[in-house]
Write a protein that holds these residues in place. Sequence first.
Motif, mmCIF file in Angstrom:
data_model
loop_
_atom_site.group_PDB
_atom_site.id
_atom_site.type_symbol
_atom_site.label_atom_id
_atom_site.label_comp_id
_atom_site.label_asym_id
_atom_site.label_seq_id
_atom_site.Cartn_x
_atom_site.Cartn_y
_atom_site.Cartn_z
ATOM 1 N N MET A 1 22.998 -37.868 -93.036
ATOM 2 C CA MET A 1 23.156 -37.104 -91.942
ATOM 3 C C MET A 1 24.619 -36.702 -91.677
ATOM 4 N N SER A 2 24.658 -35.379 -91.385
ATOM 5 C CA SER A 2 25.944 -34.868 -90.918
ATOM 6 C C SER A 2 26.600 -35.024 -89.950
ATOM 7 N N SER A 3 27.927 -35.710 -89.854
ATOM 8 C CA SER A 3 28.585 -36.207 -88.953
ATOM 9 C C SER A 3 30.196 -35.362 -88.823
ATOM 10 N N ALA A 4 30.450 -35.462 -87.405
ATOM 11 C CA ALA A 4 31.778 -34.903 -87.199
ATOM 12 C C ALA A 4 32.469 -35.572 -86.140
ATOM 13 N N ILE A 5 33.972 -35.494 -86.250
ATOM 14 C CA ILE A 5 34.615 -35.834 -84.914
ATOM 15 C C ILE A 5 35.064 -34.544 -84.161
ATOM 16 N N LEU A 6 35.179 -34.711 -83.014
ATOM 17 C CA LEU A 6 35.393 -33.269 -82.135
ATOM 18 C C LEU A 6 36.309 -33.763 -81.216
ATOM 19 N N ASP A 7 37.413 -33.043 -81.049
ATOM 20 C CA ASP A 7 38.291 -33.234 -79.856
ATOM 21 C C ASP A 7 38.508 -31.669 -78.913
ATOM 22 N N VAL A 8 38.733 -32.005 -77.781
ATOM 23 C CA VAL A 8 39.115 -30.946 -76.815
ATOM 24 C C VAL A 8 40.187 -31.279 -76.030
ATOM 25 N N LEU A 92 34.843 -40.673 -72.348
ATOM 26 C CA LEU A 92 33.264 -40.387 -71.542
ATOM 27 C C LEU A 92 33.213 -38.785 -71.067
ATOM 28 N N TYR A 93 34.585 -38.469 -70.375
ATOM 29 C CA TYR A 93 34.317 -36.984 -69.821
ATOM 30 C C TYR A 93 34.075 -35.945 -70.995
ATOM 31 N N LYS A 94 34.782 -36.268 -72.077
ATOM 32 C CA LYS A 94 34.706 -35.479 -73.515
ATOM 33 C C LYS A 94 32.985 -35.525 -73.824
ATOM 34 N N GLN A 95 32.692 -36.898 -74.033
ATOM 35 C CA GLN A 95 31.296 -36.980 -74.365
ATOM 36 C C GLN A 95 30.244 -36.104 -73.385
ATOM 37 N N HIS A 104 21.209 -30.899 -79.112
ATOM 38 C CA HIS A 104 20.469 -31.254 -80.338
ATOM 39 C C HIS A 104 21.182 -32.217 -81.036
ATOM 40 N N ALA A 105 22.581 -32.704 -80.841
ATOM 41 C CA ALA A 105 23.174 -33.926 -81.536
ATOM 42 C C ALA A 105 23.186 -35.133 -80.743
ATOM 43 N N THR A 106 23.601 -36.188 -81.313
ATOM 44 C CA THR A 106 23.902 -37.514 -80.618
ATOM 45 C C THR A 106 25.450 -37.278 -80.702
ATOM 46 N N VAL A 107 25.933 -37.677 -79.381
ATOM 47 C CA VAL A 107 27.543 -37.633 -79.066
ATOM 48 C C VAL A 107 27.851 -38.980 -78.660
ATOM 49 N N PHE A 108 28.695 -39.455 -79.741
ATOM 50 C CA PHE A 108 29.126 -40.914 -79.428
ATOM 51 C C PHE A 108 30.577 -40.824 -79.005
#
Length: 157
Positions: A1-8, A92-95, A104-108
């Motif tokens: 399963m493809s996973s990534a880390i994202l920041d904004v 939580l706000y970023k989530q 379409h993605a699960t965001v943790f």
Amino acid sequence: MSSAILDVHCILGAGKKYFIKEMTIIDIESSFNQHWIFKHTSLKQDAKSRSVNSWLQRLHHGLSLDYGDVEYEEIHKIFQSLKFKRIYVKGLYKQRIIIDFMPHATVFDLENSECPRLCQLTRGETLACCNFHMDFNPQQCTLNKVFALKKWYANNL
């Protein structure tokens, strides 16, 4: 399963609506990453959002509303191009923001896994950052933060 880390980094529009200003995503397995700074040339602001955005520009991320390499209107195309099934964010706000863009993605939220504050993760380390933040404050760069989060993820999850 493809996973990534994202920041904004976000800015504030009229009516207390958040808009992404800077974003970085990194593939957990390959470390391939992408980074964007969005131009907000037509953002509607009220007195509160002008004040908040002025503070963010002066004292936090340093990015003016009209500075960027991609028009904000392109953000939906960018999110549609991301094919990750699992996205990890910090906060939580970023989530909530990312869930709206990527249903379409699960965001943790990594805070649920007891991930330390970002300033603690980057303290004393030199990690990658974008050209803009290299001259401003590398630790405020989302690119810097995803590398720090990826390192923490690899050692703790």
